[in-house]
Every structure is written in C-alpha cells, then in structure tokens.
Design a protein around this motif. Structure first.
Motif, PDB file in Angstrom:
ATOM      1  N   MET A   1      -3.411  19.008  12.264  1.00  0.00           N
ATOM      2  CA  MET A   1      -3.280  20.467  12.155  1.00  0.00           C
ATOM      3  C   MET A   1      -2.629  21.005  13.439  1.00  0.00           C
ATOM      4  O   MET A   1      -3.052  20.660  14.541  1.00  0.00           O
ATOM      5  N   PRO A   2      -1.575  21.828  13.288  1.00  0.00           N
ATOM      6  CA  PRO A   2      -0.909  22.359  14.481  1.00  0.00           C
ATOM      7  C   PRO A   2      -1.838  23.261  15.279  1.00  0.00           C
ATOM      8  O   PRO A   2      -2.702  23.944  14.730  1.00  0.00           O
ATOM      9  N   ARG A   3      -1.649  23.230  16.603  1.00  0.00           N
ATOM     10  CA  ARG A   3      -2.474  24.064  17.464  1.00  0.00           C
ATOM     11  C   ARG A   3      -2.077  25.530  17.314  1.00  0.00           C
ATOM     12  O   ARG A   3      -0.896  25.850  17.204  1.00  0.00           O
ATOM     13  N   PRO A   4      -3.057  26.454  17.303  1.00  0.00           N
ATOM     14  CA  PRO A   4      -2.719  27.875  17.209  1.00  0.00           C
ATOM     15  C   PRO A   4      -1.942  28.324  18.437  1.00  0.00           C
ATOM     16  O   PRO A   4      -2.222  27.896  19.561  1.00  0.00           O
ATOM     17  N   LEU A   5      -0.935  29.163  18.194  1.00  0.00           N
ATOM     18  CA  LEU A   5      -0.072  29.645  19.264  1.00  0.00           C
ATOM     19  C   LEU A   5      -0.341  31.101  19.590  1.00  0.00           C
ATOM     20  O   LEU A   5      -0.739  31.883  18.714  1.00  0.00           O
ATOM     21  N   CYS A   6      -0.113  31.456  20.824  1.00  0.00           N
ATOM     22  CA  CYS A   6      -0.125  32.868  21.205  1.00  0.00           C
ATOM     23  C   CYS A   6       1.093  33.525  20.566  1.00  0.00           C
ATOM     24  O   CYS A   6       2.213  33.026  20.681  1.00  0.00           O
ATOM     25  N   THR A   7       0.894  34.644  19.889  1.00  0.00           N
ATOM     26  CA  THR A   7       1.997  35.302  19.192  1.00  0.00           C
ATOM     27  C   THR A   7       2.986  35.945  20.166  1.00  0.00           C
ATOM     28  O   THR A   7       4.105  36.265  19.775  1.00  0.00           O
ATOM     29  N   ARG A   8       2.593  36.093  21.420  1.00  0.00           N
ATOM     30  CA  ARG A   8       3.462  36.745  22.397  1.00  0.00           C
ATOM     31  C   ARG A   8       4.300  35.734  23.166  1.00  0.00           C
ATOM     32  O   ARG A   8       5.529  35.782  23.134  1.00  0.00           O
ATOM     33  N   CYS A   9       3.650  34.799  23.861  1.00  0.00           N
ATOM     34  CA  CYS A   9       4.402  33.849  24.678  1.00  0.00           C
ATOM     35  C   CYS A   9       4.743  32.568  23.933  1.00  0.00           C
ATOM     36  O   CYS A   9       5.500  31.734  24.451  1.00  0.00           O
ATOM     37  N   GLN A  10       4.197  32.402  22.717  1.00  0.00           N
ATOM     38  CA  GLN A  10       4.471  31.249  21.872  1.00  0.00           C
ATOM     39  C   GLN A  10       3.965  29.935  22.464  1.00  0.00           C
ATOM     40  O   GLN A  10       4.393  28.865  22.044  1.00  0.00           O
ATOM     41  N   ARG A  11       3.044  30.008  23.397  1.00  0.00           N
ATOM     42  CA  ARG A  11       2.412  28.825  23.936  1.00  0.00           C
ATOM     43  C   ARG A  11       1.096  28.580  23.209  1.00  0.00           C
ATOM     44  O   ARG A  11       0.510  29.505  22.636  1.00  0.00           O
ATOM     45  N   PRO A  12       0.588  27.311  23.190  1.00  0.00           N
ATOM     46  CA  PRO A  12      -0.740  27.070  22.621  1.00  0.00           C
ATOM     47  C   PRO A  12      -1.767  27.985  23.275  1.00  0.00           C
ATOM     48  O   PRO A  12      -1.696  28.246  24.486  1.00  0.00           O
TER      49      PRO A  12
END
Length: 204
Positions: A1-12
C-alpha cells in the motif's frame, strides 16, 4: 500500500517538509515552468521554491498557451534564467523602477529545458540572465552533470538574492537541506561517507 502523502509538499506524511517551508516576500515575481518528467521526481525542488515564495507560480507542461499573456503583462521586465549566448551574468539588483519584474525559470534536465524553449518560442525571445560561475550545489548525494550546476531551488535563491538585494532568501533552502539529509539517512551515513563524501573531497 502506498504511503500517504502530504497534499501540499507531496512528501510522505512521516517526512512532511511543510513546517520548514517559509513564506518569503520578493519584489520580483517568479514563474517556474516544469517539464512533466520532473513533476514526480523525489526531489522536485521547483515545488518547494513555489511553496516558499509568496510571488511564485509553478506551471507543469510542455506547451504553455497562457505564457504570452503573462509575458505581455510584464512588458520589458521579464527575464529568462537560462545560460546561453548573450545572457547577462547576474551581478546587481533589478532597478527599483521595474515593479513588474518577472523571472522565468525552466525546470528540467538541460535537454528538457531546451525543449521547453523550442516549444514555446516566446521563451527563447526573452532576455537571458545567468548565474556567475563557481557556485557550488548543496546537493551532496548526486554528482552535478556539469561543473557549477545547481538545483532549481538553489538557482532561484541565488538569482533572487542578487535581483532583490538586500532581501535574503536563504530560508528557502531549509526544506531542501532537510530533504538531502533525509536521503543521506536513508542510504546510511557510512554508505554516504564512503561513496559521496570522499568523492567530494577528492574533487575539491
């Protein structure tokens, strides 16, 4: 399962850089034109630059239909940050009268950046500015393709520090430095020291 990303900086989410991203004012506006191949790059410093500057925009694509209108609105105050014949080395601030100054920054490999200029002729027509020689990148985990090559965020910081002097933009590099340090930790400090730090010392 892909790690959830921050919607702003696109980092995990576990490695979100948002707390380190500043909100810096600048007299000049910055328009970053990012080739699509860079959008999913793990580093993507162009996104960090756009988030950290109050007067910056990031456009992703190859052909930009809206570009002509933006350049027309800035008149003679638009400059392209890209080396080449006739490029003026950045040595002094923009005149205070140029309130509509716009710095256009292509983001991509040299080949992809040149493709952006080819596909958007208005870019190639802009007066060019370039950074002075001898600058050193802080990206310690990858050898620069050519001497003096910088990441997009580093190039923008150096350019604005000249054009908008005495304003300073070093805070924009805090999330970049944290990103690099995270990569070093992921590979292991011993591996970094063996494969990168020694190489840097031998080339110094």
């Amino acid at each position: 399962m892909p790690r959830p990303l921050c919607t702003r900086c696109q980092r995990p989410l576990a490695h979100c850089l948002c707390p380190l991203i500043p909100s810096l004012p600048s007299r000049a506006s910055v328009l970053i034109l990012q080739h699509p191949s860079e959008a999913g790059h793990a580093l993507n410093t162009a996104r960090l630059a756009a988030l950290g500057l109050q007067r910056a925009e990031l456009w992703v694509g190859e052909c930009f239909e809206e570009l002509a209108g933006v350049l027309d609105a800035h008149g003679t105050g638009a400059r392209l940050l890209f080396p080449g014949e006739g490029a003026r080395i950045l040595m002094e601030p923009w005149p205070q009268t140029e309130q509509t100054s716009l710095l256009v920054v292509p983001d991509g490999t040299w080949r992809k950046a040149r493709k952006l200029l080819y596909l958007n002729p208005r870019l190639a027509e802009l007066p060019r500015v370039a950074l002075p020689q001898g600058l050193q990148s802080r990206y310690r985990v990858r050898k620069a393709p050519v001497e003096g090559a910088l990441s997009t965020i580093e190039a923008i910081v150096h350019a604005l520090s000249v054009l908008d002097a005495p304003l300073r933009f070093d805070a924009l590099l805090q999330p970049f430095d944290a990103l690099i340090e995270g990569q070093i930790q992921a590979m292991g400090r011993d591996t970094y020291e063996r494969n990168h730090a020694l190489r840097d010392e031998s080339s110094a």
